[in-house]
Design an enzyme around this catalytic site. Sequence first.
Site, mmCIF file in Angstrom:
data_model
loop_
_atom_site.group_PDB
_atom_site.id
_atom_site.type_symbol
_atom_site.label_atom_id
_atom_site.label_comp_id
_atom_site.label_asym_id
_atom_site.label_seq_id
_atom_site.Cartn_x
_atom_site.Cartn_y
_atom_site.Cartn_z
ATOM 1 N N LYS A 22 0.835 -1.199 0.000
ATOM 2 C CA LYS A 22 0.000 0.000 0.000
ATOM 3 C C LYS A 22 0.871 1.250 0.000
ATOM 4 O O LYS A 22 1.873 1.307 0.734
ATOM 5 C CB LYS A 22 -0.892 0.018 1.260
ATOM 6 C CG LYS A 22 -1.902 -1.124 1.327
ATOM 7 C CD LYS A 22 -3.041 -0.894 0.367
ATOM 8 C CE LYS A 22 -4.099 -1.977 0.530
ATOM 9 N NZ LYS A 22 -5.207 -1.806 -0.437
ATOM 10 N N LYS B 97 -13.545 -6.811 -7.251
ATOM 11 C CA LYS B 97 -13.803 -7.422 -5.954
ATOM 12 C C LYS B 97 -15.197 -8.027 -6.023
ATOM 13 O O LYS B 97 -16.196 -7.324 -5.825
ATOM 14 C CB LYS B 97 -13.708 -6.372 -4.851
ATOM 15 C CG LYS B 97 -12.311 -5.738 -4.776
ATOM 16 C CD LYS B 97 -12.248 -4.664 -3.734
ATOM 17 C CE LYS B 97 -10.843 -4.151 -3.561
ATOM 18 N NZ LYS B 97 -9.851 -5.194 -3.254
#
Length: 321
Positions: A140, A245
């Site tokens: 990240k 997702k």
Amino acid sequence: MYFWQFRVYQRPLLRPLQTHHGLWQIREGIIIRLEAEDGRIGWGEIAPLPEFGSETLSAAILFCQNLENPLSITSIFSIPEQFPACQFAFESALEDLNIENQSRELEPKNYSYLLPTGAAVFPCLDDILAANQTNTYKWKIAVNSLPQELKLFEKLIDRLPRKIKLRLDANGGLSIAESKIWLKIADECKIIEFIEQPLPPSQWLEMLQLSQDFTTGIALDESVANLRQIEECYQRGWRGIFVIKPAITGSIQGLRNLWKKYPLDLVFSSVLETNIGRKSALRLAQEYPRKERALGFGVQQWFNNSDPDWLEKLWTTSANN
Ligand SMILES: O=C(O)CCC(=O)c1ccccc1C(=O)O
Ligand SMILES: [Mg+2]
């Protein structure tokens, strides 16, 4: 008709997950149990991600409280698109109930392992590399200042073996200038598979421009959180990567139709769902014909998965429906 029940769950992350959206400590969701008239049972999971525009958990609970029981196939396929996580859960429970061969191996060999954010990656990096077969990792970014993060990044790639590919996920937290700096570095160091959602969804055109100005791929994630957004981005000219997702994208059947209709470059990805949502998402990923991209499901390290009886306990210790 199907009789059905639901239970709300809370699951602590083993350590908080730091992203540009903040610190995430507890995964909450709903497990669905569908029962056919002949006794077959199917499981589904509602794992909302409101930061990505899905319904909230409380909206999903209200939805479940007001949904008919028993439930028809028609009503499952009529769940409104404002409830994408509910659409996924009920459709996957229905598919689960109809699946003949439950023992098929679903765990991917080609997965992307989600590294601890920021400097927290360093103390455990050697253990992670030793314990994982995969060559794809995700880190990240857009959580610390750019200069700090660039320093950490240099240190990180110094310690990664040559064969490894790295995904950088900004969760929409970079500016245009910062995105250009990251993309330039990515083009030079040749270890970056793609940069994920550098800018917020409101800066879609700017991301389209960036995808044309640099070699390193850009993957949309927050911008393509549901079926409507995926189709819109494709039609408006996006030919880069789409992070999907399944747990929040909406109708499973609708997603299959989309990848048959357009030549989409998809990366399947987790929302930190339990094994119930995970199984449905991985089954769907197995159906997708293009297999080159690692699956974004290397997230098991965030949870304690050692209790085989968790579902039974959830069912007997709480009564929601
Ligand atoms: O996609 C992956 O590889 C890991 C999953 C991940 O990063 C993630 C997990 C939960 C919520 C949001 C995200 C994200 O991709 O932004
Ligand atoms: Mg992402």
